[in-house]
Structure formats: C-alpha cells, structure tokens
Design an enzyme around this catalytic site. Structure first.
Site, PDB file in Angstrom:
ATOM      1  N   GLU A  28     115.757-101.701  17.113  1.00 34.01           N
ATOM      2  CA  GLU A  28     116.120-101.221  15.764  1.00 34.01           C
ATOM      3  C   GLU A  28     117.396-101.953  15.314  1.00 34.01           C
ATOM      4  O   GLU A  28     118.309-102.169  16.119  1.00 34.01           O
ATOM      5  CB  GLU A  28     116.376 -99.711  15.883  1.00 34.01           C
ATOM      6  N   LYS A  88     111.453 -96.235   8.473  1.00 36.17           N
ATOM      7  CA  LYS A  88     111.662 -95.096   9.380  1.00 36.17           C
ATOM      8  C   LYS A  88     111.587 -93.765   8.639  1.00 36.17           C
ATOM      9  O   LYS A  88     112.318 -93.535   7.676  1.00 36.17           O
ATOM     10  CB  LYS A  88     113.010 -95.249  10.068  1.00 36.17           C
ATOM     11  N   CYS A 122     112.559 -95.637  16.789  1.00 35.50           N
ATOM     12  CA  CYS A 122     113.477 -94.792  17.561  1.00 35.50           C
ATOM     13  C   CYS A 122     113.162 -93.301  17.465  1.00 35.50           C
ATOM     14  O   CYS A 122     112.201 -92.830  18.026  1.00 35.50           O
ATOM     15  CB  CYS A 122     114.922 -95.123  17.178  1.00 35.50           C
ATOM     16  N   VAL A 180     120.244 -93.225  21.968  1.00 39.34           N
ATOM     17  CA  VAL A 180     121.476 -92.692  22.546  1.00 39.34           C
ATOM     18  C   VAL A 180     121.200 -91.407  23.342  1.00 39.34           C
ATOM     19  O   VAL A 180     121.914 -91.113  24.295  1.00 39.34           O
ATOM     20  CB  VAL A 180     122.567 -92.451  21.474  1.00 39.34           C
TER      21      VAL A 180
HETATM   22  C1  ACM Z   1     117.877 -93.314  16.704  1.00 39.20           C
HETATM   23  O1  ACM Z   1     116.931 -92.912  16.026  1.00 39.20           O
HETATM   24  N1  ACM Z   1     118.420 -94.485  16.483  1.00 39.20           N
HETATM   25  C2  ACM Z   1     118.419 -92.506  17.807  1.00 39.20           C
END
Ligand code: ACM
Length: 269
Positions: free
Chosen positions: A40, A118, A151, A178
């Site tokens: 990402e 996203k 992510c 994370v």
């Molecule tokens: C994330 O979605 N970058 C944790």
C-alpha cells in the site's frame, strides 16, 4: 494446468523519497515473474501529516487519463519485464470536488491498467482519504482472474468473499499493516474462499505525527488450502515468491460439497 510465478514485495520506504523508493521496489522484483504485488502507498510512505501533504504526493491513475510518475514508471517496468504489477498508490481525482483515494493500480505488460479504491479506511486514513467509491471488481490479468483489496479490508470477511464470488482466483492485497493479526487471518481468507492471497506489506517505523507506527512485515503468499507458500520476516526487505497452480482454486471441497453451491444465503441475514 496453469501455473504462475507470483511475488509479494516487502520494502522499507523513506517517507516522501518517491524516486529512491521506486528504485528500491524495482530492485526487489524477481525475474520471470507473472504477477508481483507491492505494498500500500508503496512509493510515498504512509503517514501523511495532513490532506495537503497527501495531495502533493497523490497522482492520477485512472485508466482513461495520463498517469502520474509512479504509475508511469511501473508501467515501463511491467512492459519491459512481462510482469503484471499491482501497487498501492495515493490517487488524485481532479474535478469540481477533488478527491484523493487510497488506491491500488494493476498494470499489465501491454500497458493497460485497472484500479481499486480502498473501501475500509483505517484510523487516520479517515481524516485524509476519501472512502473508495468503485466497489470491488475482478479483472483478467496474466491469464487468470485477479481481485484487489487493500490492507484493513482484511478484517471484513465480506471483502475477500465478494471478490471470490465474483470469480477471483488470486486476491492481491497491498498493505501497510500495523496490527498483528492479518497474516494469520489471511490464511482463513484463503481457505474459506479457496483463493490464493498475496499480501504485500512494508517494514520500518514512521514517526511523523504524535502516533508513531511500526509496520509488521510478514508479506506472504497463501494457497487455497491455507498453506503459507512463502513468507518474509518482520525486519527484512525482499520478495516472497511462489509457484501457484490455479487449478487449486476449484470450489469442490469433497465429493458432496461445493463451497459456493452449498451456501445458504437465505439464512445469512
Ligand atoms: C491499514 O489499513 N493500512 C492498516
């Protein structure tokens, strides 16, 4: 039998050093790879201080328009190497109400591309980015059906399920993880949908606001049977590569069970 070589690229970007980060990413791409997934926001870094800073690094990736510098450079590499590249990029959409999405771009060796924006934004991303407005989609690339998610989409099982129901055989998953749980959870996402998942994460820390972030690495390729075919550590850069056989994405689980035909959606409310 259709086998492909796939790779999940794990980098350690320096915030804002787009040229250097791209150089490092390109250096990590393995030779003779059919499909490579990059993290990402792979060339800019993750922790933007505010929307103005984000906007200054965002670029056009829309297939109908001239792309920005990251997408252009990755297109050159895809065309020269024959590798389909999927990369996380901050996407600028100009117009009367300008938008910036946390997107991924799929670039084929013929120079064509598709995008995903996203849908499930994480933490401060909600203050910075616009939430994805295109929905999930599955596209043809390197002879297979590829779906993209980014992510934090991992924690919503509906994301991978939607892609699988749309026919995805491989889910490409650029990430900047994370929280600790995703690499193990993606084993279940692969298994419950009988798809390959390729999660590409980064390593290192960013301390650009008063909430420092530590990225967990562990980029991986997981099979439809839930096997980790390749996984990197949490403190190394590199490429997790695997040879995958698309036949394994068949939905027949036993002689009497088909993963999708056996669903009972009338009871899922
Ligand atoms: C994330 O979605 N970058 C944790």
């Amino acid at each position: 039998m259709q086998t492909l070589k796939v790779a999940s690229i794990q980098n350690q970007p320096k915030f804002g050093n787009i040229g250097g980060n791209l150089h490092d990413l390109i250096g990590l791409l393995p030779a003779e790879c059919d499909l490579a997934v990059l993290p990402e926001l792979c060339a800019t870094g993750y922790q933007y201080r505010d929307r103005d800073e984000l906007r200054s690094m965002a670029e056009v990736i829309d297939p109908g328009q001239e792309p920005g510098p990251i997408t252009s450079r990755l297109t050159e590499i895809a065309m020269a190497s024959g590798t389909t590249i999927i990369a996380g990029v901050a996407e600028l959409v100009r117009g009367r109400s300008e938008k910036v999405f946390n997107s991924s771009v799929l670039i084929r060796p013929d120079g064509t591309r598709d995008i995903y924006r996203k849908i499930h934004l994480f933490l401060d991303e909600k203050k910075l980015f616009d939430a994805g407005d295109l929905g999930f989609s599955v596209v043809e690339a390197c002879g297979i059906k590829v779906g993209m998610m980014i992510c934090f989409d991992w924690i919503f099982p509906e994301a991978a399920r939607t892609l699988a129901l749309m026919g995805a055989q491989v889910i490409a998953h650029p990430s900047n993880l994370v929280l600790p749980w995703c690499p193990e959870a993606m084993i279940t996402r692969s298994l419950e949908n009988r798809v390959f998942t390729v999660t590409a994460n980064r390593i290192g820390r960013e301390m650009r606001t008063d909430s420092p972030l530590e990225f967990i690495g562990l980029s991986q390729v997981v099979s439809p049977g839930g096997c980790i075919l390749s996984r990197l550590g949490n403190n190394e850069t590199g490429a997790a590569t695997a040879s995958i056989n698309i036949v394994e994405t068949d939905k027949k689980i036993t002689a009497a069970n088909d993963l999708f035909a056996d669903r009972r959606p009338e009871f899922y409310r």
